[in-house]
Design a protein around this motif. Structure first.
Motif, PDB file in Angstrom:
ATOM      1  N   SER A  96       0.290  -0.974   0.308  1.00  0.00           N
ATOM      2  CA  SER A  96       0.138  -0.122  -0.053  1.00  0.00           C
ATOM      3  C   SER A  96       0.640   1.136   0.334  1.00  0.00           C
ATOM      4  N   LEU A  97       2.229   0.995   0.124  1.00  0.00           N
ATOM      5  CA  LEU A  97       3.252   2.398   0.819  1.00  0.00           C
ATOM      6  C   LEU A  97       3.953   2.235  -1.481  1.00  0.00           C
ATOM      7  N   SER A  98       4.004   3.276  -1.969  1.00  0.00           N
ATOM      8  CA  SER A  98       4.888   3.378  -2.750  1.00  0.00           C
ATOM      9  C   SER A  98       5.499   4.840  -3.196  1.00  0.00           C
ATOM     10  N   PHE A  99       6.734   4.720  -3.325  1.00  0.00           N
ATOM     11  CA  PHE A  99       8.198   6.144  -3.690  1.00  0.00           C
ATOM     12  C   PHE A  99       6.437   7.076  -5.129  1.00  0.00           C
ATOM     13  N   LYS A 100       5.866   6.721  -5.926  1.00  0.00           N
ATOM     14  CA  LYS A 100       5.380   7.064  -7.025  1.00  0.00           C
ATOM     15  C   LYS A 100       3.982   7.602  -6.671  1.00  0.00           C
ATOM     16  N   LYS A 101       3.316   7.871  -5.098  1.00  0.00           N
ATOM     17  CA  LYS A 101       2.200   7.401  -4.670  1.00  0.00           C
ATOM     18  C   LYS A 101       2.695   9.081  -3.836  1.00  0.00           C
ATOM     19  N   LEU A 102       3.716   8.851  -3.160  1.00  0.00           N
ATOM     20  CA  LEU A 102       4.636  10.166  -2.238  1.00  0.00           C
ATOM     21  C   LEU A 102       4.717  11.067  -3.308  1.00  0.00           C
ATOM     22  N   LYS A 112      -8.881  15.629  -2.478  1.00  0.00           N
ATOM     23  CA  LYS A 112      -8.861  14.804  -3.581  1.00  0.00           C
ATOM     24  C   LYS A 112      -9.113  13.773  -2.765  1.00  0.00           C
ATOM     25  N   ASN A 113      -7.382  13.496  -2.818  1.00  0.00           N
ATOM     26  CA  ASN A 113      -7.022  12.786  -1.910  1.00  0.00           C
ATOM     27  C   ASN A 113      -6.821  12.442  -0.794  1.00  0.00           C
ATOM     28  N   GLN A 114      -7.875  12.800   0.124  1.00  0.00           N
ATOM     29  CA  GLN A 114      -7.426  13.170   1.274  1.00  0.00           C
ATOM     30  C   GLN A 114      -7.486  12.032   2.511  1.00  0.00           C
ATOM     31  N   ARG A 115      -8.319  10.994   1.858  1.00  0.00           N
ATOM     32  CA  ARG A 115      -8.740   9.845   2.659  1.00  0.00           C
ATOM     33  C   ARG A 115      -7.161   8.750   2.411  1.00  0.00           C
ATOM     34  N   GLU A 116      -7.513   8.666   1.124  1.00  0.00           N
ATOM     35  CA  GLU A 116      -6.386   8.108   0.452  1.00  0.00           C
ATOM     36  C   GLU A 116      -4.150   8.475   1.205  1.00  0.00           C
ATOM     37  N   ARG A 117      -4.427   9.828   1.453  1.00  0.00           N
ATOM     38  CA  ARG A 117      -3.203   9.950   2.170  1.00  0.00           C
ATOM     39  C   ARG A 117      -3.156   9.712   3.512  1.00  0.00           C
ATOM     40  N   VAL A 118      -4.353   9.765   4.328  1.00  0.00           N
ATOM     41  CA  VAL A 118      -4.548   9.647   5.365  1.00  0.00           C
ATOM     42  C   VAL A 118      -4.314   7.940   6.365  1.00  0.00           C
ATOM     43  N   LEU A 119      -5.051   7.190   4.732  1.00  0.00           N
ATOM     44  CA  LEU A 119      -4.324   5.886   5.015  1.00  0.00           C
ATOM     45  C   LEU A 119      -3.155   5.613   4.812  1.00  0.00           C
ATOM     46  N   PHE A 120      -2.173   6.026   4.047  1.00  0.00           N
ATOM     47  CA  PHE A 120      -0.998   6.219   3.435  1.00  0.00           C
ATOM     48  C   PHE A 120       0.147   6.498   4.677  1.00  0.00           C
ATOM     49  N   ASP A 121      -0.756   7.813   5.375  1.00  0.00           N
ATOM     50  CA  ASP A 121       0.810   8.077   6.520  1.00  0.00           C
ATOM     51  C   ASP A 121       0.020   6.889   7.605  1.00  0.00           C
ATOM     52  N   ILE A 122      -1.142   6.527   7.987  1.00  0.00           N
ATOM     53  CA  ILE A 122      -1.197   5.561   8.996  1.00  0.00           C
ATOM     54  C   ILE A 122      -0.284   5.230   8.721  1.00  0.00           C
ATOM     55  N   LEU A 123      -0.253   4.019   7.720  1.00  0.00           N
ATOM     56  CA  LEU A 123       0.643   2.795   7.569  1.00  0.00           C
ATOM     57  C   LEU A 123       1.811   2.607   7.488  1.00  0.00           C
ATOM     58  N   LEU A 124       2.105   3.928   7.146  1.00  0.00           N
ATOM     59  CA  LEU A 124       3.563   4.106   6.961  1.00  0.00           C
ATOM     60  C   LEU A 124       4.290   4.487   8.213  1.00  0.00           C
ATOM     61  N   THR A 125       3.690   4.693   9.240  1.00  0.00           N
ATOM     62  CA  THR A 125       3.844   5.218  10.754  1.00  0.00           C
ATOM     63  C   THR A 125       3.480   3.798  11.020  1.00  0.00           C
ATOM     64  N   ASP A 126       2.070   2.783  10.925  1.00  0.00           N
ATOM     65  CA  ASP A 126       2.320   1.557  11.469  1.00  0.00           C
ATOM     66  C   ASP A 126       3.589   1.047  11.203  1.00  0.00           C
ATOM     67  N   GLY A 127       4.208   0.363   9.572  1.00  0.00           N
ATOM     68  CA  GLY A 127       4.878   0.233   9.153  1.00  0.00           C
ATOM     69  C   GLY A 127       6.383   0.256  10.303  1.00  0.00           C
ATOM     70  N   LEU A 128       6.563   2.071   9.979  1.00  0.00           N
ATOM     71  CA  LEU A 128       7.809   1.893  10.453  1.00  0.00           C
ATOM     72  C   LEU A 128       7.819   1.427  12.019  1.00  0.00           C
TER      73      LEU A 128
END
Length: 458
Positions: A96-102, A112-128
């Motif tokens: 679910s994480l990629s440099f392309k999205k970042l 328009k992509n707020q919800r997707e950004r939120v999920l990305f942010d939370i998953l990156l934090t959990d991944g770390l």
């Protein structure tokens, strides 16, 4: 010309204000999302993620267009190279994480992509947070599972705090990697993997790489982090005394597969010369009692004394021999100190629930064998007198070495209490890096299979 310049400034200010407003909104939506089980169910460490955003959150998200892009890219790169640290890429939400999205959110921020950004942010934090915990505790730690680690600080370690502090450091990556064990054997593995991935020469076999991954995992279960410690590795039949960069090696005899030496951590608080040996009840019943029953001179010849349940010495004759045979659990045996004593001239004591210890032995010939899984669980060490002297030097008590030597030579009972108790690690590593190459040892207790099965489930 002045009008054009003024227009550009206004346009930049409006763009900045709009982008800043979007970033603030991301922070608000992250807080809201963390109250939704739809998000939380995707996380490995949900409580830690909530603490990160509520207790330590600076307001800057990983996808914030104004702050932390370098850190975000470093963070994602670390997760994408988790295998360089002996970890599995499947554990860090990389699907679910990629440099392309970042890059997309950096270059084209939009509501328009707020919800997707939120999920990305939370998953990156959990991944770390998962990465930090796996680096420090391992994934299959027998003492600390993910639920326990997620609940609170564990042995003074808290991954969400580590991550928060790392975001304030100039070297973000180094701050994250500080979570790794500092024990030398682990550093040797990591240096080997660094060389392998940097050069990609001298490719280890699949079997060797599997052993490296298993044993890096085991080393993460060790809590000792100081530079001074004793490490006994059961499969290599060796004891290492680490003092900073200096390592002294001693051969050892360890437990047989039927009477395994346990894996543990403790501290050597003292050692004793001319010890008595309080024979474990199982050894008394299974080995010594049969000899007593068939050889009347066995006790005297081997300097054993029998005691009853009240601690009174028992005179062994035909009558008492029958009582001992019929009720062996009511009796105990002790071997007096001397050159034939099973513990030899020195015994090293440390607290543990298994009642094991490191000791000298009169059977020096066993150290010449390659395979030395021969004991009832305790650890026999070669050159125990040298190890004892080194402990005194470590303890800044060199002046007592002559006292130690006299006590050993005269079989005088004496305790040498350390002012600085020394950590001791008894571990089970079926692979180590020696002279830059992986050396694989026989899995004498067949422990690798169960861990391999867990690792291969990913």
């Amino acid at each position: 010309m002045k009008a054009l310049s003024y227009f550009v400034v206004i346009l930049f200010a409006v763009s900045y204000t709009a982008t800043y407003a979007q970033d603030v909104k991301i922070g608000t939506e992250i807080t809201t999302a963390l109250k939704d089980n739809t998000y939380l169910s995707k996380l490995n460490y949900p409580k830690s993620v909530i603490r990160f955003y509520t207790d330590n959150y600076s307001g800057d998200s990983w996808t914030d267009s104004q702050h932390g892009w370098d850190q975000s890219e470093i963070a994602l790169a670390l997760l994408a190279q988790a295998d360089h640290y002996g970890l599995s890429l499947s554990d860090y939400h990389l699907e679910s994480l990629s440099f392309k999205k970042l890059k997309q959110w950096r270059d084209f921020p939009s509501e328009k992509n707020q919800r997707e950004r939120v999920l990305f942010d939370i998953l990156l934090t959990d991944g770390l947070i998962t990465f930090i915990n796996n680096l420090h505790f391992g994934k299959y730690n027998p003492l600390y599972n993910s639920s326990r680690i997620d609940s609170s600080r564990t042995n003074g370690f808290c991954a969400d705090e580590i991550l928060s502090v790392a975001r304030l450091q100039a070297d973000f990556q180094d701050a994250i990697l500080q979570a790794q064990p500092t024990i030398k054997a682990y550093g040797d593995f990591q240096a080997y993997l660094d060389r392998f991935y940097a050069v990609n020469k001298g490719l280890p076999s699949t079997a060797e790489m599997a052993k490296i991954i298993l044993n890096m995992e085991r080393l993460r279960w060790i809590s000792t982090q100081g530079e001074n410690y004793i490490m006994v590795n059961i499969p290599s039949y060796m004891l290492e005394f680490h003092q900073g960069d200096e390592v002294s090696n001693f051969k050892v005899v360890v437990g047989k597969p039927t009477t395994k030496t346990p894996v543990l951590e403790s501290e050597i608080e003292y050692f004793s010369t001319a010890p008595d040996w309080r024979v474990p009840s199982s050894i008394f019943r299974n080995e010594i009692l049969p000899e007593i029953l068939k050889d009347r001179g066995y006790l005297t010849d081997h300097h054993y004394t029998v005691y009853d349940g009240s601690g009174n010495e028992v005179v062994v004759n035909a009558s008492t021999r029958r009582k001992i045979r019929n009720n062996p659990t009511k009796y105990s045996v002790r071997q007096s100190s001397g050159e034939d004593n099973a513990l030899g001239a020195v015994v090293f004591r440390f607290q543990n629930p298994h009642a094991v210890y490191v000791h000298d032995t009169p059977q020096k010939q066993f150290f010449k064998r390659g395979k030395r899984a021969l004991s009832h669980g305790c650890i026999r060490v070669e050159n125990a007198d040298r190890l004892a002297a080194m402990l005194l030097s470590y303890d800044d008590s060199e002046y007592r070495i002559s006292e130690l030597e006299d006590a050993i030579h005269s079989y005088e009972k004496k305790d040498f209490v350390l002012n600085k108790p020394l950590p001791i690690i008894i571990t089970y590593l079926t692979c180590l890096i020696k002279e830059g190459k992986p050396i694989v040892y026989t899995d004498i207790y067949q422990f690798d299979k169960s861990l391999e099965d867990k690792v291969n489930q990913n």
